[in-house]
Motif scaffolding. Structure first.
Motif, PDB file in Angstrom:
ATOM      1  N   TRP A  58      29.771  41.523  49.222  1.00  0.00           N
ATOM      2  CA  TRP A  58      28.282  40.736  50.314  1.00  0.00           C
ATOM      3  C   TRP A  58      29.354  39.679  50.959  1.00  0.00           C
ATOM      4  N   VAL A  59      29.079  38.744  52.224  1.00  0.00           N
ATOM      5  CA  VAL A  59      29.867  38.281  52.732  1.00  0.00           C
ATOM      6  C   VAL A  59      29.197  37.385  53.543  1.00  0.00           C
ATOM      7  N   LEU A  60      29.615  35.710  53.483  1.00  0.00           N
ATOM      8  CA  LEU A  60      28.384  35.515  53.887  1.00  0.00           C
ATOM      9  C   LEU A  60      29.125  33.903  54.665  1.00  0.00           C
ATOM     10  N   THR A  61      28.916  34.455  56.469  1.00  0.00           N
ATOM     11  CA  THR A  61      29.762  33.334  56.978  1.00  0.00           C
ATOM     12  C   THR A  61      29.163  32.363  57.976  1.00  0.00           C
ATOM     13  N   ALA A  62      30.011  31.169  58.625  1.00  0.00           N
ATOM     14  CA  ALA A  62      29.304  29.875  59.175  1.00  0.00           C
ATOM     15  C   ALA A  62      30.496  30.271  60.541  1.00  0.00           C
ATOM     16  N   ASP A  63      29.446  30.833  61.529  1.00  0.00           N
ATOM     17  CA  ASP A  63      30.002  30.443  62.930  1.00  0.00           C
ATOM     18  C   ASP A  63      31.284  31.667  62.824  1.00  0.00           C
ATOM     19  N   GLY A  64      31.159  32.581  61.935  1.00  0.00           N
ATOM     20  CA  GLY A  64      31.842  33.659  61.857  1.00  0.00           C
ATOM     21  C   GLY A  64      33.131  33.699  60.661  1.00  0.00           C
ATOM     22  N   ALA A  65      32.950  32.402  60.769  1.00  0.00           N
ATOM     23  CA  ALA A  65      34.116  32.242  60.000  1.00  0.00           C
ATOM     24  C   ALA A  65      34.013  32.834  58.142  1.00  0.00           C
ATOM     25  N   VAL A  66      34.325  33.488  57.014  1.00  0.00           N
ATOM     26  CA  VAL A  66      33.931  33.941  55.987  1.00  0.00           C
ATOM     27  C   VAL A  66      33.958  32.216  54.614  1.00  0.00           C
ATOM     28  N   ALA A  67      33.034  32.372  54.765  1.00  0.00           N
ATOM     29  CA  ALA A  67      32.596  30.954  53.789  1.00  0.00           C
ATOM     30  C   ALA A  67      32.300  31.119  52.261  1.00  0.00           C
ATOM     31  N   ASP A  68      32.526  32.830  51.903  1.00  0.00           N
ATOM     32  CA  ASP A  68      32.027  33.273  50.518  1.00  0.00           C
ATOM     33  C   ASP A  68      31.557  34.798  50.737  1.00  0.00           C
ATOM     34  N   GLN A  69      31.969  34.903  49.676  1.00  0.00           N
ATOM     35  CA  GLN A  69      32.008  36.640  48.653  1.00  0.00           C
ATOM     36  C   GLN A  69      31.344  37.308  47.166  1.00  0.00           C
ATOM     37  N   LEU A  70      30.794  37.787  47.822  1.00  0.00           N
ATOM     38  CA  LEU A  70      30.125  38.152  45.975  1.00  0.00           C
ATOM     39  C   LEU A  70      30.305  40.181  46.219  1.00  0.00           C
ATOM     40  N   HIS A  71      30.787  40.834  44.941  1.00  0.00           N
ATOM     41  CA  HIS A  71      31.173  40.956  44.466  1.00  0.00           C
ATOM     42  C   HIS A  71      31.652  42.239  43.394  1.00  0.00           C
ATOM     43  N   GLY A  72      30.585  43.013  43.604  1.00  0.00           N
ATOM     44  CA  GLY A  72      31.145  43.265  41.535  1.00  0.00           C
ATOM     45  C   GLY A  72      32.376  44.542  41.557  1.00  0.00           C
ATOM     46  N   LEU A  73      33.282  43.829  40.101  1.00  0.00           N
ATOM     47  CA  LEU A  73      34.755  44.226  40.114  1.00  0.00           C
ATOM     48  C   LEU A  73      34.643  44.600  38.518  1.00  0.00           C
ATOM     49  N   ALA A  74      35.889  45.335  38.768  1.00  0.00           N
ATOM     50  CA  ALA A  74      36.591  45.483  37.542  1.00  0.00           C
ATOM     51  C   ALA A  74      37.150  44.334  36.650  1.00  0.00           C
ATOM     52  N   VAL A  75      37.075  43.930  35.705  1.00  0.00           N
ATOM     53  CA  VAL A  75      37.895  42.596  35.258  1.00  0.00           C
ATOM     54  C   VAL A  75      38.482  43.329  34.078  1.00  0.00           C
ATOM     55  N   ASP A  76      39.525  42.538  33.276  1.00  0.00           N
ATOM     56  CA  ASP A  76      40.133  43.084  31.981  1.00  0.00           C
ATOM     57  C   ASP A  76      39.963  41.930  31.660  1.00  0.00           C
ATOM     58  N   PRO A  77      39.391  42.067  30.121  1.00  0.00           N
ATOM     59  CA  PRO A  77      38.452  41.290  29.633  1.00  0.00           C
ATOM     60  C   PRO A  77      39.874  40.573  28.951  1.00  0.00           C
ATOM     61  N   ARG A  78      40.991  41.232  28.405  1.00  0.00           N
ATOM     62  CA  ARG A  78      42.234  40.837  27.956  1.00  0.00           C
ATOM     63  C   ARG A  78      42.651  38.906  28.761  1.00  0.00           C
ATOM     64  N   THR A  79      42.623  40.148  29.828  1.00  0.00           N
ATOM     65  CA  THR A  79      43.463  38.704  30.981  1.00  0.00           C
ATOM     66  C   THR A  79      42.157  38.123  31.606  1.00  0.00           C
ATOM     67  N   GLY A  80      41.285  38.619  32.162  1.00  0.00           N
ATOM     68  CA  GLY A  80      40.387  38.128  32.616  1.00  0.00           C
ATOM     69  C   GLY A  80      40.613  38.436  34.046  1.00  0.00           C
ATOM     70  N   ARG A  81      41.890  38.994  34.665  1.00  0.00           N
ATOM     71  CA  ARG A  81      41.673  39.397  36.071  1.00  0.00           C
ATOM     72  C   ARG A  81      41.333  40.831  36.292  1.00  0.00           C
ATOM     73  N   THR A  82      41.097  40.691  37.816  1.00  0.00           N
ATOM     74  CA  THR A  82      40.056  41.882  38.579  1.00  0.00           C
ATOM     75  C   THR A  82      41.065  42.702  38.659  1.00  0.00           C
ATOM     76  N   LYS A  83      40.113  43.768  39.068  1.00  0.00           N
ATOM     77  CA  LYS A  83      41.133  44.999  39.397  1.00  0.00           C
ATOM     78  C   LYS A  83      40.458  45.936  40.704  1.00  0.00           C
ATOM     79  N   ALA A  84      41.568  46.288  41.206  1.00  0.00           N
ATOM     80  CA  ALA A  84      40.781  47.549  42.520  1.00  0.00           C
ATOM     81  C   ALA A  84      40.306  48.642  42.346  1.00  0.00           C
ATOM     82  N   VAL A  85      40.803  48.671  41.036  1.00  0.00           N
ATOM     83  CA  VAL A  85      40.369  50.063  40.404  1.00  0.00           C
ATOM     84  C   VAL A  85      40.103  50.110  38.683  1.00  0.00           C
ATOM     85  N   GLY A  86      38.978  50.315  38.095  1.00  0.00           N
ATOM     86  CA  GLY A  86      38.396  49.959  37.147  1.00  0.00           C
ATOM     87  C   GLY A  86      38.018  51.329  36.552  1.00  0.00           C
ATOM     88  N   CYS A  87      37.796  51.412  34.979  1.00  0.00           N
ATOM     89  CA  CYS A  87      37.859  52.541  33.864  1.00  0.00           C
ATOM     90  C   CYS A  87      36.902  51.455  32.739  1.00  0.00           C
TER      91      CYS A  87
END
Length: 168
Positions: free
Chosen positions: A25-54
């Motif tokens: 999901w993307v929220l725009t204001a006059d065409g500019a990206v204001a926010d995004q909502l994603h479901g992502l894989a997150v490494d529980p040890r580092t807190g970093r998001t992953k493009a491809v998870g397992c």
């Protein structure tokens, strides 16, 4: 500032070398990206998001206007709501308010072969879309998005779902 057009869009990131997409999901204001909502894989040890998870990762709802890797030229998109901030923001706020509850579920990210029957990033997209009051988020984009028909929690949808204020 009253004449700013706010838009909630469903978008799809094409996953390289596959026919599949990651919908978000993307929220725009006059065409500019204001926010995004994603479901992502997150490494529980580092807190970093992953493009491809397992299954070593957790499935999390993630927010940020700075998730630039997901913004592709010519990507599939659908406008789901538009108008003044007061007309659009309540839907977005409902989804943002639900994110901690989604993340508290502690769901494991599925391995690749499990995406059709276990909640993944596209299930988060569907869940957040229903929370924002969009009747059938899984049908908004003409994409192949495994897991798009799943939700992470019907209870979260019912608790946080957007309810329009009575006209008055």
């Amino acid at each position: 500032m009253d004449d700013v057009v706010w838009v909630i869009e469903a978008r799809a990131f094409r996953v390289r070398f596959t026919p599949f997409t990651h919908n978000f999901w993307v929220l725009t204001a006059d065409g500019a990206v204001a926010d995004q909502l994603h479901g992502l894989a997150v490494d529980p040890r580092t807190g970093r998001t992953k493009a491809v998870g397992c299954s070593r990762h957790v499935l999390q709802a993630v927010r940020g206007a700075d998730i630039t890797w997901a913004l592709q030229s010519g990507q599939p998109r659908a406008v789901c709501a538009s108008g003044r901030e007061g007309e659009v923001a309540p839907r977005w706020r409902a989804a943002v308010a639900a994110m901690p509850a989604i993340n508290a579920l502690g769901l494991r990210y599925p391995d690749l072969w499990q995406h059709a029957y276990r909640p993944n990033c596209n299930a988060v997209f569907n869940t957040l879309g229903q929370i924002m009051g969009f009747a059938a988020p899984q049908g908004l984009l003409p994409t192949l998005a495994p897991g798009i028909g799943l939700v992470v929690s019907q209870a979260v949808i019912e608790r946080y779902g957007y309810r329009p204020s009575p006209a008055g």
